[in-house]
Design a protein around this motif. Structure first.
Motif, mmCIF file in Angstrom:
data_model
loop_
_atom_site.group_PDB
_atom_site.id
_atom_site.type_symbol
_atom_site.label_atom_id
_atom_site.label_comp_id
_atom_site.label_asym_id
_atom_site.label_seq_id
_atom_site.Cartn_x
_atom_site.Cartn_y
_atom_site.Cartn_z
ATOM 1 N N TYR A 106 1.417 -12.367 -0.929
ATOM 2 C CA TYR A 106 0.499 -11.629 -1.526
ATOM 3 C C TYR A 106 0.813 -10.096 -0.862
ATOM 4 C CZ TYR A 106 -2.609 -14.931 -3.990
ATOM 5 O OH TYR A 106 -3.174 -15.508 -4.929
ATOM 6 N N ALA A 107 2.231 -10.075 0.485
ATOM 7 C CA ALA A 107 1.523 -9.258 1.059
ATOM 8 C C ALA A 107 2.802 -8.066 0.171
ATOM 9 C CB ALA A 107 2.758 -8.773 1.852
ATOM 10 N N ILE A 108 3.264 -8.047 -0.362
ATOM 11 C CA ILE A 108 3.945 -7.493 -2.032
ATOM 12 C C ILE A 108 2.511 -6.486 -2.805
ATOM 13 C CG2 ILE A 108 5.642 -7.513 -3.957
ATOM 14 C CD1 ILE A 108 7.286 -9.454 -2.636
ATOM 15 N N MET A 109 1.733 -7.592 -2.969
ATOM 16 C CA MET A 109 0.813 -7.159 -3.775
ATOM 17 C C MET A 109 -0.223 -5.584 -2.725
ATOM 18 S SD MET A 109 -3.219 -7.398 -3.610
ATOM 19 C CE MET A 109 -2.986 -8.623 -3.628
ATOM 20 N N ALA A 110 0.206 -6.117 -1.708
ATOM 21 C CA ALA A 110 -0.681 -5.718 -0.786
ATOM 22 C C ALA A 110 0.157 -4.111 -0.602
ATOM 23 C CB ALA A 110 -0.524 -6.688 0.820
ATOM 24 N N LEU A 111 0.807 -4.081 -0.640
ATOM 25 C CA LEU A 111 1.803 -2.786 -0.649
ATOM 26 C C LEU A 111 1.406 -1.815 -1.457
ATOM 27 C CD1 LEU A 111 5.215 -4.025 1.016
ATOM 28 C CD2 LEU A 111 4.218 -2.486 2.428
ATOM 29 N N GLY A 112 1.197 -2.583 -2.328
ATOM 30 C CA GLY A 112 1.114 -1.413 -3.573
ATOM 31 C C GLY A 112 -0.075 -1.371 -4.018
ATOM 32 N N VAL A 113 -1.169 -2.109 -3.426
ATOM 33 C CA VAL A 113 -2.377 -1.443 -2.920
ATOM 34 C C VAL A 113 -3.122 0.044 -2.161
ATOM 35 C CG1 VAL A 113 -4.950 -2.246 -2.303
ATOM 36 C CG2 VAL A 113 -4.358 -3.715 -3.342
ATOM 37 N N TYR A 114 -2.391 -0.505 -1.184
ATOM 38 C CA TYR A 114 -2.104 0.206 0.984
ATOM 39 C C TYR A 114 -0.934 1.777 -0.004
ATOM 40 C CZ TYR A 114 1.219 3.204 3.642
ATOM 41 O OH TYR A 114 0.951 4.298 5.121
ATOM 42 N N LEU A 115 -0.042 2.136 -1.532
ATOM 43 C CA LEU A 115 0.179 2.500 -1.860
ATOM 44 C C LEU A 115 -1.204 3.995 -2.853
ATOM 45 C CD1 LEU A 115 2.458 4.524 -2.866
ATOM 46 C CD2 LEU A 115 3.608 2.846 -4.849
ATOM 47 N N THR A 116 -1.549 3.219 -3.155
ATOM 48 C CA THR A 116 -2.616 3.874 -3.867
ATOM 49 C C THR A 116 -4.210 4.096 -3.205
ATOM 50 O OG1 THR A 116 -3.357 2.002 -5.310
ATOM 51 C CG2 THR A 116 -2.401 2.904 -6.731
ATOM 52 N N ILE B 260 13.068 -17.355 1.961
ATOM 53 C CA ILE B 260 13.833 -16.474 0.445
ATOM 54 C C ILE B 260 12.584 -14.930 0.744
ATOM 55 C CG2 ILE B 260 12.890 -17.244 -1.263
ATOM 56 C CD1 ILE B 260 14.431 -17.032 -2.923
ATOM 57 N N MET B 261 11.542 -15.388 0.393
ATOM 58 C CA MET B 261 10.022 -14.076 0.938
ATOM 59 C C MET B 261 10.004 -13.343 2.040
ATOM 60 S SD MET B 261 8.785 -14.444 -2.094
ATOM 61 C CE MET B 261 7.906 -13.233 -1.427
ATOM 62 N N PHE B 262 10.984 -14.147 3.125
ATOM 63 C CA PHE B 262 10.690 -12.566 3.884
ATOM 64 C C PHE B 262 11.339 -11.875 4.089
ATOM 65 C CE2 PHE B 262 7.947 -15.057 6.907
ATOM 66 C CZ PHE B 262 7.561 -14.257 8.183
ATOM 67 N N ILE B 263 12.889 -12.122 3.735
ATOM 68 C CA ILE B 263 14.162 -11.454 2.999
ATOM 69 C C ILE B 263 13.917 -10.628 2.018
ATOM 70 C CG2 ILE B 263 15.863 -11.581 2.494
ATOM 71 C CD1 ILE B 263 16.715 -14.128 3.648
ATOM 72 N N LEU B 264 12.723 -10.693 1.093
ATOM 73 C CA LEU B 264 12.557 -10.312 -0.380
ATOM 74 C C LEU B 264 11.290 -9.144 0.594
ATOM 75 C CD1 LEU B 264 12.938 -10.079 -3.477
ATOM 76 C CD2 LEU B 264 11.109 -11.614 -3.469
ATOM 77 N N THR B 265 10.243 -9.868 0.644
ATOM 78 C CA THR B 265 9.370 -8.276 1.593
ATOM 79 C C THR B 265 10.067 -7.686 2.524
ATOM 80 O OG1 THR B 265 7.837 -10.415 0.825
ATOM 81 C CG2 THR B 265 6.991 -8.631 1.789
ATOM 82 N N PHE B 266 10.400 -7.840 3.059
ATOM 83 C CA PHE B 266 11.624 -6.658 4.293
ATOM 84 C C PHE B 266 11.493 -6.282 3.337
ATOM 85 C CE2 PHE B 266 8.951 -9.198 7.231
ATOM 86 C CZ PHE B 266 8.394 -8.788 8.084
ATOM 87 N N ALA B 267 12.712 -6.745 2.345
ATOM 88 C CA ALA B 267 13.715 -5.519 1.616
ATOM 89 C C ALA B 267 12.932 -4.559 1.238
ATOM 90 C CB ALA B 267 14.423 -6.586 0.764
ATOM 91 N N ILE B 268 11.745 -5.231 0.226
ATOM 92 C CA ILE B 268 10.727 -4.288 -0.351
ATOM 93 C C ILE B 268 10.335 -3.024 0.544
ATOM 94 C CG2 ILE B 268 8.645 -4.025 -1.595
ATOM 95 C CD1 ILE B 268 9.389 -6.642 -3.043
ATOM 96 N N LYS B 269 10.088 -3.796 2.093
ATOM 97 C CA LYS B 269 9.427 -3.162 2.485
ATOM 98 C C LYS B 269 10.182 -1.445 3.063
ATOM 99 C CE LYS B 269 8.725 -2.561 8.094
ATOM 100 N NZ LYS B 269 8.124 -1.505 7.316
ATOM 101 N N LEU B 270 11.836 -2.092 2.830
ATOM 102 C CA LEU B 270 12.383 -0.995 3.743
ATOM 103 C C LEU B 270 12.952 -0.029 2.670
ATOM 104 C CD1 LEU B 270 15.518 -3.286 5.660
ATOM 105 C CD2 LEU B 270 13.908 -1.728 6.878
ATOM 106 N N ILE B 271 12.860 -0.586 1.219
ATOM 107 C CA ILE B 271 12.698 0.298 0.329
ATOM 108 C C ILE B 271 11.717 1.087 0.049
ATOM 109 C CG2 ILE B 271 13.236 0.410 -2.116
ATOM 110 C CD1 ILE B 271 14.393 -2.246 -1.940
#
Length: 340
Positions: free
Chosen positions: A15-25, A164-175
């Motif tokens: 859900y943190a990936i979704m939260a990053l999207g909400v943070y953007l808007t 796998i989710m920690f790797i994916l989520t933190f990769a998205i965070k870095l991008i």
């Protein structure tokens, strides 16, 4: 208790990936985007439908993310080109997506009419593809053996999901962090702060808003696609209240970890999503609460996260005022002694 908290961390990191999207808007663009409730399901519906039709889970997840991007971009077009109020644009898109999501899931049946849910229990997913490799490493056996030696009876079935989710989520965070420091990212941040000033520099704020909303809902849809594969089902009602959960994650993270830099804030949002899930799991351990009280618990968590920082700021302000008064009183007293 341990397995409940472990499951909460697994869900929280997705859900943190979704939260990053909400943070953007919500924070960067200052746009109250309610499209999230619909685009989350769009991601889940697209991924589940494509997986059911035999497509590779990786391709299905990418297409789900693109579908969310398109949905967010349409919300941006409604606001910037059709001049519809920002709140109303999101609500209209959210309502439209409900029917669209039913149609998307309906393509898995012969009649192609609306379908409210798709089970994925017997289908491959991103996680099952990864587990094949993960099991060969033998990490589950080692970690669970350590937990058993510590007296923990109920151990997780696998540590692969959280890994796998920690790797994916933190990769998205870095991008995400990198993007917000690029020229376009800085323009989006400036548009959220003061769009009139940015427009005076000949920047196309409409394009920036559309792009920001598209990226935000792309992240939300990606989270929805992953949640569908994690939970092994997609349902048309799974996005209800998702914007509140996203806001709760952002607010909790900011309140606990602060917002001094973009890097720190995005990290705070990720941990906010995890903490929110853990608090929710702990609250549901109380005897008189059940899963039907989740929305109420969410509302209470958000209220606490909003009120506590305000009270702390007021208390700090009062302490500063009292300190300044004490210093002034000390100076006046000292000057009086000098004159005497």
């Amino acid at each position: 208790m341990f397995t409940a908290i472990f499951g909460s961390v697994e869900q929280g990191i997705i859900y943190a990936i979704m939260a990053l999207g909400v943070y953007l808007t919500f924070r960067v663009l200052d746009f109250p985007d309610l499209t999230v409730d619909g685009s989350f399901v769009t991601g889940a519906a697209t991924a589940a439908t494509m997986i059911t039709l035999g497509y590779n889970p990786i391709i299905s997840t990418i297409c789900a993310t693109l579908a969310g991007f398109v949905a967010g971009s349409i919300t941006g077009l409604l606001h910037t080109k059709a001049k519809i109020n920002s709140l109303l644009s999101g609500i209209l898109m959210m309502i439209a997506l409900y029917s669209i999501n039913l149609r998307i899931m309906g393509t898995t049946i012969d009649t192609a009419v609306g379908r409210p849910n798709i089970p994925l229990a017997n289908s491959d997913s991103l996680f099952t593809l990864f587990f094949g490799f993960w099991e060969k490493l033998g990490i589950d056996k080692t970690l669970n053996g350590m937990l058993s030696s510590m007296g923990i009876e109920h151990v997780p079935n696998t540590w692969g999901t959280i890994f796998i989710m920690f790797i994916l989520t933190f990769a998205i965070k870095l991008i995400f962090d990198w993007f917000l420091k690029t020229e376009v990212g800085l323009a989006i941040r400036a548009t959220g702060d003061n769009d009139k000033m940015i427009r005076s520099f000949s920047a196309n704020t409409d394009t920036l808003i559309i792009l920001g909303l598209g990226l935000s809902n792309g992240l939300v849809a990606l989270s929805g696609a992953l949640i569908a594969q994690y939970g092994k089902f997609a349902d048309v009602g799974m996005g209800i209240g998702m914007i509140v959960i996203g806001l709760a994650s952002v607010i909790i993270g900011e309140a606990i970890f602060g917002t001094k830099t973009i890097v720190r804030t995005t990290l705070a949002v990720i941990f906010g999503a995890i903490i929110y899930r853990i608090v929710l799991a702990l609250a549901l351990q109380v005897d008189f609460l059940d899963t039907g009280d989740m929305k109420l618990i969410t509302a209470i968590i958000v209220v606490i996260a909003l009120v506590v920082p305000t009270l702390r700021a007021k208390q700090k302000e009062k302490s500063c005022i009292a300190k300044r008064r004490a210093e002034r009183a000390g100076v006046v007293k000292q000057e009086g002694k000098t004159i005497a």
